[in-house]
Every structure is written in structure tokens, then in C-alpha cells.
Design an enzyme around this catalytic site. Structure first.
Site, PDB file in Angstrom:
ATOM      1  CB  CYS A   1     -30.663  77.381 -18.617  1.00 48.65           C
ATOM      2  SG  CYS A   1     -30.266  79.047 -19.159  1.00 48.65           S
TER       3      CYS A   1
ATOM      4  CG  HIS B   1     -26.517  77.113 -16.527  1.00 52.39           C
ATOM      5  ND1 HIS B   1     -26.747  76.098 -17.430  1.00 52.39           N
ATOM      6  CD2 HIS B   1     -26.964  78.244 -17.104  1.00 52.39           C
ATOM      7  CE1 HIS B   1     -27.288  76.601 -18.516  1.00 52.39           C
ATOM      8  NE2 HIS B   1     -27.450  77.898 -18.349  1.00 52.39           N
TER       9      HIS B   1
ATOM     10  CD  GLU C   1     -25.602  73.273 -15.806  1.00 48.85           C
ATOM     11  OE1 GLU C   1     -26.446  73.531 -14.923  1.00 48.85           O
ATOM     12  OE2 GLU C   1     -25.586  73.843 -16.919  1.00 48.85           O
TER      13      GLU C   1
END
Ligand SMILES: N[C@@H](CCC(=O)NCCCC(=O)O)C(=O)O
Length: 250
Positions: free
Chosen positions: A94, A208, A210
Site C-alpha cells: 500500500c 493489504h 496482511e
């Protein structure tokens, strides 16, 4: 009192699928770059609600109230250039992907949602439902012979549509000469890419992973591949270091 902090999502993903020990690099500018890089086996550039300063890519000033973080900029941009020079594995997420583009000479659009024909890629930070804020928001089209496809080889996915989350207002506008785009949103927003002629793992994504790695194989594989590259780097570094005993004998 200012703090240097990182979301727990990054700590968990580094200790999980990456298989490493997370070290938080403080946004302390150039001095940190020289001291910290030789001690790292990989560089994970995190997301952030703050934005790269427009002056770093000759962009117009941000709208009033747009969060910036010059201390982070003054750390990550030299960190990226030095890591690429060394061949240190680098994975940019990002804001990290935006920093990668700017560090290599590219520029950013600041509010994609205001551009004609473009999607709203942002998710209001006050969205109280986590699964809405960080849930899958659109598909990306992925290059079939790029690094993402190589990382995802053997998994069940289609280059025509990989679902991703979306928590950004800014995006790549002018692509840096060494950045090779590999993923695009339906509105043409560049969502990922690799660094041309990189000496090691050098990949970035605008979304993202994660948030999704625990239940999403494609997200998890990105971190596993970064971790494997870091392990190789660590092994090479260990192999190049003479054992203490040898040094003592010389
Ligand atoms: N601020 C930039 C980069 C976006 C980004 O890194 N978002 C992370 C959000 C983290 C969160 O809110 O959970 C942009 O807006 O493009």
C-alpha cells in the site's frame, strides 16, 4: 509525544507465514538506513494512513487535512534505494508500494476517487465493521508471466480476477522507469508490480494481504515467498561471514 508504531497485523504476519523476527525500523531518517540495512534479511514496507509528501514527486500540495509523515518519507525512500542496491528482499504494501514508485522516480495521484472513470478505492477509517473495511473490494487483473504469477504458481487463481481489499486514496500515476506493473484494478489503477532488474525479491502491492493471509492462500503465499527470499539472503550472508574462530586465527 510522537511514537513509532506498526499494526499488529504486520507483527503477526512476519512471525507467521514470513517465518521471521520482526524488527521495527524507526522513522529516523538517513542515519538509520546505513546502520539497520546490514542487519536485516528482508524489508517489509507497511501501509499507513499517511501519504507520501507531494514535493517528493513534484505533485500538487495535498488537500488541507491530508495526513503526511515526512519522517517516514525521509527514512523509507533512502531505505528502498539502498535495499534495492544491495539486493535485500523487499516487499512493499500500500503506502509502501507508493513509496517504492516514488523512490524510483514515479509519481502518485492523490485522490483516485475524484478522477473521471475511477473507482473509490478508499475505505472510511470510521467504518465500524472490520469485514467491510478490510474485506475484498474489487478484483485485479494479473499479468500471466510476471512475478506475482510465479509466486502464485500451483495455487488456484485466475489472472482475470484476483479479489483484493482496498484501503487507499492514492495510487501510482506516473510509473517509475524500473517499476513493472503486474496487476490492475478494473478502472486501470495499478495495483502491483515488480522492480525491473532487481537483484533479489522486489515486489509491491497496493492492497493489504496482511489482513487476509490466515484464510486466503494467495495472500499467504506472498508472505511465504518473501520469507523464503529472506532466508536465502540470510544463508548467503552467513556463508559470506568468516566464522569468529577463523577471524581469531588470522
Ligand atoms: N495513505 C495512502 C496509503 C494507503 C494505506 O497504506 N492504507 C493503509 C490503511 C491502514 C488502515 O486504515 O487499516 C493512501 O491513502 O493511498
Amino acid at each position: 509525544m510522537p511514537n513509532h508504531a506498526v499494526s499488529d497485523h504486520y507483527i503477526k504476519v512476519v512471525m507467521g507465514p514470513v517465518g521471521g523476527t520482526p524488527i521495527l525500523v524507526p522513522a529516523a531518517g538517513d542515519a538509520v538506513v546505513r546502520d539497520i540495512l546490514p542487519r536485516l534479511d528482508g524489508l517489509l514496507l507497511t501501509g499507513s494512513r499517511s501519504n507520501v509528501a507531494p514535493g517528493l514527486y513534484a505533485g500538487p500540495p495535498h488537500l488541507e487535512g491530508t495526513p503526511e509523515d515526512p519522517a517516514r518519507d525521509s527514512t523509507t525512500l533512502p531505505l528502498i534505494r539502498a535495499a534495492l542496491e544491495m539486493g535485500l528482499p523487499l516487499f512493499a504494501i500500500c503506502r509502501g508500494f507508493q513509496e517504492l514508485n516514488v523512490a524510483l522516480g514515479g509519481a502518485l495521484d492523490q485522490r483516485v476517487q475524484d478522477l473521471p472513470g475511477r473507482l473509490d478505492h478508499s475505505t472510511p477509517v470510521d467504518q465500524v465493521l472490520p469485514r467491510v473495511r478490510t474485506g475484498k473490494a474489487h478484483n485485479v487483473h494479473v499479468l500471466e508471466d510476471g512475478m506475482l504469477a510465479q509466486v502464485w504458481r500451483g495455487l488456484d487463481w485466475s489472472p482475470e480476477g484476483v479479489p483484493v481489499n482496498s484501503l487507499h486514496n492514492q495510487a501510482v500515476s506516473r510509473v517509475a522507469p524500473r517499476l513493472l506493473p503486474e496487476a490492475w484494478a478494473p478502472d486501470g489503477t495499478i495495483e502491483g508490480g515488480r522492480v525491473r532488474d532487481a537483484r533479489g525479491f522486489a515486489l509491491g502491492v497496493q492492497w493489504h494481504p496482511e489482513y487476509d493471509w490466515a484464510e486466503d492462500a494467495l495472500s499467504r503465499r506472498l508472505f511465504e515467498a518473501f520469507g523464503q527470499a529472506a532466508m536465502r539472503w540470510a544463508a548467503e550472508r552467513a556463508g559470506n561471514m568468516a566464522p569468529a574462530a577463523t577471524l581469531a586465527a588470522e
